[in-house]
Design a protein around this motif. Sequence first.
Motif, PDB file in Angstrom:
ATOM      1  N   VAL A   1     101.072  12.972 -19.733  1.00 20.49           N
ATOM      2  CA  VAL A   1     101.075  13.743 -18.491  1.00 20.49           C
ATOM      3  C   VAL A   1     101.881  15.008 -18.765  1.00 20.49           C
TER       4      VAL A   1
ATOM      5  N   ALA B   1     103.745  11.110  -8.989  1.00 20.66           N
ATOM      6  CA  ALA B   1     104.341   9.847  -9.420  1.00 20.66           C
ATOM      7  C   ALA B   1     104.613   8.977  -8.206  1.00 20.66           C
TER       8      ALA B   1
ATOM      9  N   HIS C   1     113.707   9.451 -17.536  1.00 21.37           N
ATOM     10  CA  HIS C   1     113.002  10.158 -18.611  1.00 21.37           C
ATOM     11  C   HIS C   1     113.986  10.740 -19.627  1.00 21.37           C
TER      12      HIS C   1
ATOM     13  N   TRP D   1     101.984  17.490 -11.682  1.00 20.31           N
ATOM     14  CA  TRP D   1     102.029  16.771 -12.956  1.00 20.31           C
ATOM     15  C   TRP D   1     100.590  16.580 -13.447  1.00 20.31           C
TER      16      TRP D   1
ATOM     17  N   THR E   1     101.126   8.876 -12.261  1.00 25.86           N
ATOM     18  CA  THR E   1     102.190   8.195 -12.989  1.00 25.86           C
ATOM     19  C   THR E   1     102.869   7.199 -12.060  1.00 25.86           C
TER      20      THR E   1
ATOM     21  N   HIS F   1     106.434   4.741 -11.946  1.00 24.16           N
ATOM     22  CA  HIS F   1     107.704   4.347 -12.540  1.00 24.16           C
ATOM     23  C   HIS F   1     108.057   2.941 -12.080  1.00 24.16           C
TER      24      HIS F   1
ATOM     25  N   LEU G   1     107.432   3.320 -17.832  1.00 24.33           N
ATOM     26  CA  LEU G   1     106.636   4.449 -17.370  1.00 24.33           C
ATOM     27  C   LEU G   1     105.170   4.119 -17.609  1.00 24.33           C
TER      28      LEU G   1
ATOM     29  N   ALA H   1     100.994   5.479 -16.909  1.00 25.01           N
ATOM     30  CA  ALA H   1     100.083   6.551 -16.493  1.00 25.01           C
ATOM     31  C   ALA H   1      98.677   5.967 -16.389  1.00 25.01           C
ATOM     32  N   GLN H   2      97.992   6.293 -15.314  1.00 23.28           N
ATOM     33  CA  GLN H   2      96.666   5.722 -15.055  1.00 23.28           C
ATOM     34  C   GLN H   2      95.630   6.856 -14.937  1.00 23.28           C
ATOM     35  N   HIS H   3      95.313   7.412 -16.119  1.00 25.70           N
ATOM     36  CA  HIS H   3      94.416   8.562 -16.187  1.00 25.70           C
ATOM     37  C   HIS H   3      93.029   8.274 -15.625  1.00 25.70           C
TER      38      HIS H   3
ATOM     39  N   TRP I   1      98.378   3.466 -19.680  1.00 21.24           N
ATOM     40  CA  TRP I   1      99.305   3.915 -20.729  1.00 21.24           C
ATOM     41  C   TRP I   1     100.696   3.535 -20.252  1.00 21.24           C
TER      42      TRP I   1
END
Length: 471
Positions: free
Chosen positions: A60, A89, A184, A210, A310, A312, A339, A341-343, A359
């Motif tokens: 991201v 996020a 982060h 983002w 994203t 968290h 963390l 991420a769900q593209h 991810w």
Amino acid sequence: MPFYDAVVVGAGPNGLAAAITFARAGHSVLLIEGKGTIGGGNRTAELTLPGFQHDICAAVHPLVAGSPFMRSLPLERFGVEWVQPEIAAAHPLDDGTGVGLYRSLEQTASSIGGDGQSWTRLIGPSAADWDKLAPMVLGPQPVGADLAALIRFGLAAAMPAHLLAHLYFREERAKALFAGLTAHSFLSFRQPFTSAFGMLLGVLAHAVGWPFARGGAQAITDAMGAYLRALGGDIAAGWQVESLDELPPSRTVLLDVTPRQVLRLAGARLPDAYRRRLERFRYGPGVFKVDYALSEPVPWRAQVCRRAGTVHLGGTLAEIAAAEEATSSGRMPGRPYVLAAQHSLFDTTRAPAGKHTLWAYCHTPRGSTTDMTAAIDAQIERFAPGFQDTVLARAVINSADYERYNPNYVGGDINSGVQDVRQLWTRPMLRFPPYSTPVAGLYLCSSSTPPGGGVHGMCGFNAARAALRRL
């Protein structure tokens, strides 16, 4: 071999940025990459099953959107299409609700609830000031600095995150959201300037979002490479440089590598005092990453998570702070901060029709070979019951594996060095400009120089500008 004005070793985002900056100035440049493809931490591959595209490291890209250098590039002309989730996020809580970090400051304040006005006061002014702040935060830019904007940001950013969270927020929702952003940093929340990381990511969410590249992070890399070639620059991939002596003749050499590799490539040329200081450079914790191929989207209990790019995972401020305290001290966390991420929720090119990717990574002690798959699975399942039933395949990589993949990730440290107060603006050491070395014509341009980790290209851009001033 031909003579070049500049040779750049390492084709990550910063090496590409340094090469592009030289080429833009009308100079001949050769960019050398040890692997068969350029990109460093900005690559995409089928890691699990055919048709599932996973980003190998960076996934991201708020810093691409916020970087003065990256924003100056014609990436869209070379094929980059940006995907911008409305919710940058989300942070789920154990009661089944969640907090959303929206592009809109007002929507974020509403999602936070009782501390919404405090969030607006803390983050809002700097989000409005981002175009003024960016050259300073991602600088250095000593000339033309907007001191008022820098002071507004810096007074809060200098605080330890644990202190700022308790000074500004009364309720757990805002504290948890801020903790997820601050983590982060890979640092203990009790260290000064850790609030800077949480504030920066919050500011970027409201100022630029983002976003991520459709098809994967590799699209950004490929566009930068194509632009460099269009400017007349040369790229040589698959050339693992073992010594500066094997490079073609040039006026300038820029190294997109960390101090450990600088010592290997140029150690014989470096003065003893400088070499000893490089040897004292400190690396940070590593990461353990899992890429998932899924049969369906993650079944988050909190609806806000189903609309976020994203997520968290870590629950409360106290839990996340404990996990980061452990890893920064070289201990394995009991419940890691994760963390994710769900593209594929927003980019259908990432997976076959009807399928999805996820991810996810957590922080671990540097060089760890401990398998954290079960711990990451458990954190996701905690906030998304039934998640494990959706998993078709996994691909895992531990901290030691990451260093084998990319020598710049020493012990799995994807930021190429601890970014605490001692090594934030004085990385790899106190020197001005920080990119120069005692060897004439030799410069450092990796994330081991200011402003540090992230896909922003500013280390390479700043190093190239310093070198160009001395040509």
